[in-house]
Write a protein that holds these residues in place. Structure first.
Motif, PDB file in Angstrom:
ATOM      1  N   GLU A  40       6.352  49.959  38.280  1.00 48.99           N
ATOM      2  CA  GLU A  40       6.037  50.283  39.684  1.00 48.99           C
ATOM      3  C   GLU A  40       4.535  50.198  39.918  1.00 48.99           C
ATOM      4  O   GLU A  40       4.082  49.762  40.967  1.00 48.99           O
ATOM      5  N   GLU A  41       3.756  50.614  38.888  1.00 43.80           N
ATOM      6  CA  GLU A  41       2.294  50.545  39.039  1.00 43.80           C
ATOM      7  C   GLU A  41       1.848  49.106  39.172  1.00 43.80           C
ATOM      8  O   GLU A  41       0.957  48.788  39.956  1.00 43.80           O
ATOM      9  N   LEU A  42       2.477  48.251  38.387  1.00 41.45           N
ATOM     10  CA  LEU A  42       2.064  46.858  38.408  1.00 41.45           C
ATOM     11  C   LEU A  42       2.348  46.253  39.777  1.00 41.45           C
ATOM     12  O   LEU A  42       1.501  45.565  40.360  1.00 41.45           O
ATOM     13  N   VAL A  43       3.532  46.555  40.304  1.00 39.05           N
ATOM     14  CA  VAL A  43       3.884  45.996  41.614  1.00 39.05           C
ATOM     15  C   VAL A  43       2.917  46.526  42.672  1.00 39.05           C
ATOM     16  O   VAL A  43       2.426  45.794  43.530  1.00 39.05           O
ATOM     17  N   GLN A  44       2.586  47.815  42.546  1.00 35.99           N
ATOM     18  CA  GLN A  44       1.664  48.384  43.534  1.00 35.99           C
ATOM     19  C   GLN A  44       0.289  47.756  43.407  1.00 35.99           C
ATOM     20  O   GLN A  44      -0.391  47.491  44.396  1.00 35.99           O
ATOM     21  N   MET A  45      -0.111  47.501  42.155  1.00 34.20           N
ATOM     22  CA  MET A  45      -1.425  46.896  41.936  1.00 34.20           C
ATOM     23  C   MET A  45      -1.491  45.543  42.616  1.00 34.20           C
ATOM     24  O   MET A  45      -2.486  45.200  43.263  1.00 34.20           O
ATOM     25  N   VAL A  46      -0.435  44.769  42.447  1.00 31.62           N
ATOM     26  CA  VAL A  46      -0.451  43.435  43.052  1.00 31.62           C
ATOM     27  C   VAL A  46      -0.382  43.544  44.570  1.00 31.62           C
ATOM     28  O   VAL A  46      -1.009  42.767  45.298  1.00 31.62           O
ATOM     29  N   LYS A  47       0.346  44.543  45.060  1.00 29.76           N
ATOM     30  CA  LYS A  47       0.374  44.735  46.518  1.00 29.76           C
ATOM     31  C   LYS A  47      -1.021  45.086  47.018  1.00 29.76           C
ATOM     32  O   LYS A  47      -1.483  44.553  48.024  1.00 29.76           O
ATOM     33  N   ASP A  48      -1.687  45.968  46.275  1.00 34.74           N
ATOM     34  CA  ASP A  48      -3.019  46.379  46.711  1.00 34.74           C
ATOM     35  C   ASP A  48      -3.988  45.214  46.677  1.00 34.74           C
ATOM     36  O   ASP A  48      -4.922  45.160  47.475  1.00 34.74           O
ATOM     37  N   SER A  49      -3.783  44.310  45.727  1.00 36.33           N
ATOM     38  CA  SER A  49      -4.735  43.211  45.628  1.00 36.33           C
ATOM     39  C   SER A  49      -4.632  42.281  46.818  1.00 36.33           C
ATOM     40  O   SER A  49      -5.525  41.493  47.078  1.00 36.33           O
ATOM     41  N   GLY A  50      -3.512  42.355  47.540  1.00 35.53           N
ATOM     42  CA  GLY A  50      -3.367  41.490  48.715  1.00 35.53           C
ATOM     43  C   GLY A  50      -3.081  40.051  48.361  1.00 35.53           C
ATOM     44  O   GLY A  50      -3.250  39.155  49.189  1.00 35.53           O
ATOM     45  N   LEU A  51      -2.656  39.806  47.114  1.00 35.52           N
ATOM     46  CA  LEU A  51      -2.383  38.439  46.698  1.00 35.52           C
ATOM     47  C   LEU A  51      -1.237  37.865  47.519  1.00 35.52           C
ATOM     48  O   LEU A  51      -0.194  38.472  47.651  1.00 35.52           O
ATOM     49  N   ARG A  52      -1.471  36.680  48.105  1.00 31.56           N
ATOM     50  CA  ARG A  52      -0.422  36.033  48.871  1.00 31.56           C
ATOM     51  C   ARG A  52      -0.033  34.732  48.197  1.00 31.56           C
ATOM     52  O   ARG A  52      -0.842  34.128  47.501  1.00 31.56           O
ATOM     53  N   GLY A  53       1.191  34.294  48.394  1.00 30.66           N
ATOM     54  CA  GLY A  53       1.684  33.094  47.743  1.00 30.66           C
ATOM     55  C   GLY A  53       0.807  31.891  48.017  1.00 30.66           C
ATOM     56  O   GLY A  53       0.372  31.669  49.133  1.00 30.66           O
ATOM     57  N   ARG A  54       0.542  31.131  46.954  1.00 33.71           N
ATOM     58  CA  ARG A  54      -0.358  30.008  47.102  1.00 33.71           C
ATOM     59  C   ARG A  54       0.381  28.684  47.201  1.00 33.71           C
ATOM     60  O   ARG A  54      -0.217  27.629  47.163  1.00 33.71           O
ATOM     61  N   GLY A  55       1.709  28.750  47.301  1.00 32.06           N
ATOM     62  CA  GLY A  55       2.478  27.508  47.346  1.00 32.06           C
ATOM     63  C   GLY A  55       2.485  26.869  48.710  1.00 32.06           C
ATOM     64  O   GLY A  55       2.621  25.663  48.844  1.00 32.06           O
ATOM     65  N   GLY A  56       2.306  27.672  49.744  1.00 32.62           N
ATOM     66  CA  GLY A  56       2.328  27.095  51.076  1.00 32.62           C
ATOM     67  C   GLY A  56       2.694  28.115  52.127  1.00 32.62           C
ATOM     68  O   GLY A  56       2.159  28.111  53.216  1.00 32.62           O
ATOM     69  N   ALA A  57       3.610  29.027  51.798  1.00 28.68           N
ATOM     70  CA  ALA A  57       4.058  29.958  52.834  1.00 28.68           C
ATOM     71  C   ALA A  57       3.148  31.162  52.978  1.00 28.68           C
ATOM     72  O   ALA A  57       3.094  31.769  54.039  1.00 28.68           O
ATOM     73  N   GLY A  58       2.454  31.546  51.909  1.00 30.47           N
ATOM     74  CA  GLY A  58       1.533  32.673  52.002  1.00 30.47           C
ATOM     75  C   GLY A  58       2.207  34.021  52.125  1.00 30.47           C
ATOM     76  O   GLY A  58       1.676  34.914  52.761  1.00 30.47           O
ATOM     77  N   PHE A  59       3.366  34.168  51.523  1.00 32.04           N
ATOM     78  CA  PHE A  59       4.066  35.454  51.604  1.00 32.04           C
ATOM     79  C   PHE A  59       3.466  36.417  50.583  1.00 32.04           C
ATOM     80  O   PHE A  59       3.223  36.037  49.448  1.00 32.04           O
TER      81      PHE A  59
END
Lengths: 427, 169, 866
Positions: A40-59
């Motif tokens: 759960e911490e890892l998922v939250q960390m990635v959420k906090d980082s604001g990383l968005r998909g780089r394939g094209g959709a940016g989700f």
């Protein structure tokens, strides 16, 4: 600004060897995740980082991971989408060839985040060197114990399976990718059900792009806030832009999101080839509308580009100078989409072919007065009515070029030749 | 008394004069059967089945003429040629049932059936009015040029990339 | 009323949980056009014609795949939807060829109908139409992709219904979509054809004329035909068909979806099996044998001859010197009429319909004393089951639609199939079935071994299935020769396999056990029933279904075509009731069964008889014996549609109308009675069965006044206790399931006595019979379309035997047994185990019954190359 997150060590010629990669910090994040970070911490960390998909959709990546029902008894699968086929895009290739270990490490971290024990790596069929480098990297990772059973004694199992595609753009679309992985024809599937709930073999699946995954090790080491400190408010971090077309220094440039387009083209890519005038730029791969020269100051992030009428997409910046016939450009792109359409749904299957044939006629001097209206109407009939985004992507260049360069089309129809004397060197 | 005089000496001769005038009008009667009256260009007479420019039958036995016929006068049975093409094995029109409305001609998608100018086909037996395909097909080779101006003279249409080959809308 | 409501076009429509918007709308009568959607397949949303606008969704959604949710507001005729639909239609029509005049689908084409309703009447296409060229010199681009299927790729609208039917519903791999984009082509795999047993369904469900049937090609336009609501008569599944007729000829048969039975898919045998009605060897006129030769006669002559001869023989001998045999494909009315004729008019109780079994026809002491009987199983039970056991049956070729229903369970509910047979059957292909292949004749060992493995397992919960320790130990003591290790060794099936199967049966919540033809015909039927009942007892919930052979076998049993049974399964105590009903005296209740009849004829106790729609000389398992015996008869009256082997021995032949020319009811394997309309009027000079029987009865002095099936049906219903719908018009699609009495079996396991098959040194091979591909029973070779699939008779050999005897495909071989021999071309079949020879029983030139002997329990043969 050019901030080297992904390209930190990219110029090191031995980076694809695991020993060199470990020297430079590879797999530290994986160990950290396995040993000291909870899911759960890892998922939250990635959420906090604001990383968005780089394939094209940016989700948002963290959000996508959170859709997976971790409590489900079905096995979860993670698939790395290395089927980079968007015209203009060559960023994943560089990452896979030069820094495969950070990509693989990203896959491992993402797999851990969704409790996945079998992960897949779907590489585009034409990327031979990438595939061989990734294959070697996976083997090396197995040998060093970063993959397999009971990794590093923590009790976590993870298998990584490399799959080579047959060479189809449509297999970059996640449902078609999953179909292809299952051994069927690479045809898109309707959503819902979404892959996060029912994907590969009807089990929860997450499909992430290579670049997205390659960011994960550094996010884990440096923390989500570090990544969020770069970029703009809603588009965090950096991304790789593949600049091609009429520029002096085409190539891959990693910049912070929010860098203006003008900076990228003139400061980093050296400006227009032969110092000619800029005609238009496609900022995110052929599937997005064009940007005109008066929009050069648009910051390159998801929101600003969308506000300017286009999309950031896959970050492939195609620059066209004043000697480019836009009808010719539209013809090439229309041919591409016609060739790559999977053929499952009617509007894309028939529509892409029809669009191409009309534009082909116009380009070769056999256009008619009503063709433009027909083109626009057909493109509108395709947009939104298809199973996947390839239909929208096929309609977009047509609509966008007609909107911005209608005079060129009309000239073609009336005078049966190009308005612009095109630069034949690059044909 | 005056009325009687008026009738006898004015009204009646007036009427007779009208009739007398007709003697000098050109008659509309035609000396049929030695002279045939001119028929309207769209006159609907006896049917005929047309052919393509290479002599092959146009009729593919689709059944639309039979379906559109209000009098149910057409009967047909399709079959397959050696080349896998569809044609009419049996095609009969009962000209006694037919009301010569021309719906079959309008319905035909292959420009195969037309109503011609022939109206002299009387017979003394009912059976003679069942016209089979052999009776209806135009002679080949043609003895006189076709009455019909076809939209599609040949079965196969070779696409040409130039302007002329394509239909103009 | 449904679980919740949605709003469609302003109208409130009830919807059930799990339904899609399309299903809810169609149920309410709102029309949404579809091409790729099919009620029996998973929706794929490929054609995009069913796009509708749903509030709160930004894009248009496909109605076929969007689940209905409470409060959804759907618009199917808003401007956006109309434009999208016109757009999609324009895309489809852009490259659709202008083939309507020559296309067989014209008149029933979905694309025509949808375009007429929702499309534009002009085209903007300026480009040449795409063409998939088959022959450069022709504009007809038809390609033969299977024996009966023609494909025209230009017309294809890529709905993928055909590939999904073949792959998803039927588990076959005959048809696929090759290439990509608009070049996508529908083809069988390279160097193959589409020839699976369900291949005709792709033609029926292709929305356009891309896939067409050879038997309908260029024959007639659909709007000229009349439709008759029929029920198929080729196997006991009882699928509903529509026969399309024009000018008293049947042009094709299509499915008539019945939710309870076939759900829209039928096999090719039902689809092409109507052609035998117009076969060239139909009997056209009554025939009388004069000087050893059959000569055509009139009905008057034939009936008078029968009258005089029967009256004479009856007075000289007695009613008991007569017998009657009736085929199990006859209608219920014909069966009832026939047994009534024999019992009341002729005065005999020697009547039977089971003409191809060689073992005792009534159950033995062990079975009846323990009240063991099969369960009443229906298709709905198949839908609930999670494990299927298929014993001694090639289910795919004997009951294709039951097999399809089982495969549906595998596809959508992860059901498991366990096949216990001595040869590999098609049901195991691609369905992930567990195949327990055992040596021929050792099925009992396998069954008992499984039961032993189950009760011996440490995890077996005996109280959950109502067994006690004592019952288990009694079982083990009674079957010392058949316990797990010995059973495994005897049958050749591995111990671990038996244990795995036992484990999965014990853990299943709902098991259905099927047994088929190989079960019913062979000598160990009693023992096998007891062993299967043992198997039933170890499962938490299991049902045992014994699948009958023919389309009305159940009807024959129900309506007294058995020697010791009155209609309704009644016994001798009902004799007076039937004497009242038939207004006259009846003979002694007990009569002889088929084997007893033949013995009695041999001993000159029975001297005359009637054979109705049956061919014992062809199918009785000792053909030479049957032939010789029936020759002895003083008077043999055969009522049949074709000139069969038995008809050749007749003294009088009366031509019978076939299944398509009479109306009536038939009972399928579930016990479901269904009504069939007659499709055409009787051809030539044949008469429907009930009419013939009424004429005969009338001539012989007893007039029932029931010459039409509907009249017989009234009395039939009365004799069954008035449980059926009163008139034919009142039959609904679910028919009427006749409730047969249920049995309460005695607790504990049964004793299964088993002796191994003796080996025969002189004749080392075993003979198995069955159906060739696309054939079923003795009449299907009269259908030209089915002959396109398997036209030539063959002798099936295993690979081992072929290698040993140095025989290859096509070689002429002789198969002999103690009773006879046949000659045929060899075919090497990979699914056969060693020592087993397979002969199809569908061809007149190759009759396996000539090799069988009544005295032999198993048929031993030897094969030699000629």
């Amino acid at each position: 600004m050019q901030k080297h997150v992904l390209f930190e060590n990219i110029n090191d010629p031995k980076l694809h060897n695991i020993d060199r990669a470990i020297e430079l910090g590879a797999y530290k994040a994986w160990e950290k995740v396995l040993k000291s970070i909870k899911r759960e911490e890892l998922v939250q960390m990635v959420k906090d980082s604001g990383l968005r998909g780089r394939g094209g959709a940016g989700f948002p990546t963290g959000l996508k991971w959170s859709f997976v029902p971790v409590a489900s008894p079905k096995p979860k699968y993670l698939c790395c989408n290395a089927d980079e086929s968007e015209p203009g895009t060559c960023k994943d290739r560089v990452l896979m060839e030069c820094d495969p270990h950070s990509v693989i490490e990203g896959v491992m971290i993402a797999a851990f985040a969704i409790d996945c024990h079998t992960s897949f790596f779907y590489v585009r069929g034409e990327y031979d060197l990438s595939m061989r480098r990734i294959e070697k990297a996976i083997d090396e990772a197995y040998k060093k114990g970063y993959l397999g059973k009971n990794i590093l004694g923590t009790g976590y199992d993870l298998e990584m399976i490399l799959h080579r595609g047959g060479g189809a753009y449509i297999c970059g679309e996640e449902t078609a990718l999953l179909s292809s992985l299952e051994g069927e024809k690479g045809l898109s599937r309707i959503k819902p059900p979404f892959p996060a709930v029912s994907g590969l073999y009807a089990c929860p699946t997450v499909v992430n792009n290579v670049e997205t995954l390659a960011n994960l090790p550094r996010i884990v080491i440096n923390g989500g806030q570090w990544y969020a400190s770069m970029g703009t408010e809603k588009s965090k971090g950096t991304r790789i832009f593949s600049v091609s077309g009429h520029v002096k220094k085409p190539g891959n440039y990693e910049l912070e999101l929010g860098t203006p387009l003008r900076t990228l083209i003139y400061d980093y890519a050296g400006g227009i080839l032969d110092d000619k005038k800029l005609k238009c730029v496609i900022p995110g791969g052929s599937s997005v509308p064009v940007l005109m020269p008066d929009q050069l100051d648009t910051p390159l992030d998801f929101e600003s580009v969308q506000a300017a009428g286009s999309m950031l997409g896959s970050g492939a910046v195609i620059v066209m100078n004043e000697d480019t016939c836009m009808v010719w450009v539209a013809e090439i792109l229309a041919h591409f989409y016609m060739h790559e359409s999977c053929g499952k749904c009617t509007p894309c299957r028939q529509g892409t072919g029809w669009l191409y044939e009309i534009i082909h006629r116009i380009e070769h001097g056999q256009g008619r007065a009503q063709d433009l209206d027909t083109l626009l109407d057909l493109a509108k009939n395709i947009e939104g009515n298809t199973i996947c985004a390839l239909g929208d992507a096929a309609a977009t260049p047509v609509i966008s070029t007609i909107k911005q360069f209608r005079n060129e089309y009309e000239y073609h129809i009336e005078h049966k030749k190009c308005l612009v004397k095109s630069d034949f060197r690059l044909r | 008394m005056f009325r009687v005089l008026k009738e006898v000496f004015i009204a009646i001769p007036k009427g007779m004069f009208v009739v007398f005038k007709q003697m000098f009008h050109k008659p509309v009667t035609v000396d049929y059967p030695f002279v045939k009256p001119p028929m309207a260009p769209r006159y609907r007479g006896l049917h005929f089945l047309e052919r393509y420019d290479d002599g092959s039958e146009r009729c593919v036995c689709c059944g639309l003429c039979a379906a559109s016929c209000p009098a149910d006068a057409i009967y047909m049975e399709p079959a397959e040629t050696e080349r896998g093409e569809r044609y009419a094995k049996i095609y009969e029109i009962n000209e006694l049932r037919c009301i010569f409305c021309g719906f079959c001609e309008e319905a035909c998608p292959e420009e195969a059936i037309f109503l011609g100018k022939e109206y002299e086909f009387a017979s003394s037996h009912r059976d003679n009015f069942i016209y089979t395909k052999d009776d209806l097909l135009v002679k080949w080779p043609r003895t006189k040029p076709s009455e019909v101006k076809f939209l599609r003279p040949m079965r196969r249409v070779a696409w040409q990339q130039s302007e002329e080959g394509r239909p103009q809308h | 009323m449904g679980d919740f409501n949605i709003t469609v076009n302003g109208k409130t429509v009830p919807a059930v949980k799990g339904q899609t918007v399309l299903q809810a709308a169609l149920a309410a009568g709102i029309d949404i056009p579809v091409f790729c959607w099919h009620p029996q397949l998973v929706p794929v949303g490929a054609c995009r014609i069913c796009l509708v606008e749903i509030e709160k969704f930004p894009k248009l959604q496909v109605a076929c795949a969007t689940p209905a949710a409470d409060g959804m507001v759907v618009m199917t005729e808003s401007p956006k939807v109309v434009k999208a639909r016109q757009g999609v239609l324009e895309f489809i029509l852009a490259h659709h060829p202008l083939d309507c005049p020559t296309c067989d689908k014209g008149g029933e084409c979905d694309l025509q109908d949808v375009t007429f309703k929702y499309g534009l009447d002009y085209s903007r296409l300026q480009e040449p139409k795409h063409r998939n060229i088959v022959d450069e010199n022709s504009t007809f681009d038809d390609l033969q992709i299977g024996p009966e299927i023609i494909r025209n790729q230009n017309r294809c609208i890529h709905c993928y219904r055909c590939t999904r039917i073949v792959d998803e519903a039927c588990f076959e791999d005959d048809l696929g979509a090759y290439q990509r984009g608009y070049h996508t082509e529908i083809l069988p795999p390279p160097h193959r054809e589409i020839r699976n047993l369900y291949s005709g369904n792709v033609v029926e469900y292709c929305p356009v004329g891309a896939l067409t049937n050879d038997d309908w090609r260029y024959k007639v336009r659909v709007w000229l035909t009349k439709q008759a609501k029929s029920v198929c008569t080729h196997c006991p599944d009882g699928c509903n068909l529509t026969h399309w007729t024009f000018h008293n000829k049947i042009f094709r048969a299509t499915s008539r979806p019945n939710e309870n039975i076939d759900r829209g898919f039928i096999c090719d045998i039902g689809r092409y099996g109507y052609q035998q009605v117009a076969s060239s060897d139909r009997l056209k006129q009554p025939m009388i044998k004069k000087n050893g030769e059959l000569i055509e006669a009139t009905w008057e002559e034939a009936l008078n001859l029968i009258k005089t001869q029967v009256s004479e023989l009856k007075s000289k001998l007695s009613g008991n010197a007569f017998f009657g045999l009736i085929g199990e494909t006859s209608t219920n009315e014909e069966i009832y009429s026939f047994q009534r004729f024999l019992r009341r008019v002729i005065g005999t109780s020697h009547i039977d319909s089971r003409i191809n079994r060689k073992r005792r026809l009534t159950f033995g002491e062990e079975v009846t004393s323990r009240a063991i009987a099969p369960d009443h199983v229906s298709y709905q039970d198949i839908d609930k089951a999670d494990t299927f056991v298929v014993y001694a049956s090639d289910l795919h070729s004997e009951n294709p639609i039951t097999a399809l229903r089982i495969k549906r369970g595998v596809r959508y509910r992860d059901a498991k199939i366990i096949i216990i047979n001595s040869r590999s059957t098609h049901l195991g292909v691609r369905t992930g079935a567990t195949n327990l292949l055992h040596k021929p004749g050792t099925g009992l060992a396998v069954l008992t071994g499984i039961v032993d493995a189950a009760v011996s397992s440490t995890t077996f919960d005996k109280s959950a299935v109502g067994l006690s320790d004592q019952q288990i130990s009694e079982f083990k003591q009674a079957h010392t020769e058949l316990l797990l290790p010995k059973a495994a060794a005897m049958s050749g099936v591995g111990e671990s396999d038996l244990r795995a199967v036992a484990d999965s049966l014990v853990r299943s919540s709902n098991v259905v056990i099927f047994c088929g033809a190989d079960f019913s015909r062979y000598p160990y039927r009693d023992e096998e029933l007891l062993a299967l009942d043992n198997l039933r007892r170890i499962c938490k919930s299991a049902k045992l279904a014994v699948l009958p052979e023919s389309s009305n076998s159940v009807g024959a049993e129900l309506l007294g075509a058995y020697p010791n049974q009155y209609p309704g399964g009644k016994g001798s105590d009902a004799k007076s009731k039937f004497e009242d009903l038939w207004r006259g005296p009846l003979p002694d209740f007990s009569g002889k069964d088929m084997i007893g009849i033949l013995e009695a004829i041999n001993e000159d106790e029975i001297e005359c008889g009637f054979i109705f729609n049956a061919d014992p000389v062809r199918v009785f398992p000792d053909g030479n014996y049957a032939d010789a015996v029936l020759e002895k008869l003083k008077l043999l009256v055969v009522v049949d549609s074709f000139m069969t082997e038995t008809a050749r021995l007749a003294d009088v032949i009366l031509p019978l109308s076939t299944f398509a020319e009479t109306e009536g009811t038939r009972t399928n394997w579930e016990g479901r009675i269904q009504y069939t309309q007659s499709a055409i009027k009787p051809m030539f000079d044949s008469k429907p069965g009930c009419e013939i029987l009424e004429l005969l009865a009338d001539r012989l002095g007893v007039s029932f006044g029931q010459g039409r099936p509907s009249e017989v049906y009234g009395e039939l219903n009365k004799s069954l206790g008035d449980v059926l719908p009163v008139r034919y018009e009142m039959f609904k699609s679910e028919g009427a399931i006749y409730d047969r009495p249920k049995h309460q079996p005695k607790p504990g396991f049964n004793r299964v006595a088993y002796n191994a098959i003796p080996s025969d040194r002189e004749y080392p091979n075993f003979l198995t019979v069955g159906n060739a591909d696309h054939h079923r029973g003795p009449n299907t070779e009269r259908n030209p379309s089915l002959l396109k699939f398997t036209g030539d008779p063959f002798v099936g050999l295993s690979e081992i035997d072929a290698k040993e005897l140095m025989i290859s495909d096509g070689d002429l071989v002789k198969v002999e047994s103690r009773t006879g021999k046949v000659v045929g071309n060899a075919r090497v079949i990979a699914e056969l185990p060693g020592k087993v020879v397979f002969l199809p029983e569908n061809f007149r030139e190759l009759r396996p019954n000539l090799l069988m002997g009544l005295k032999e329990k198993f048929d031993h043969v030897k094969v030699t190359k000629m």
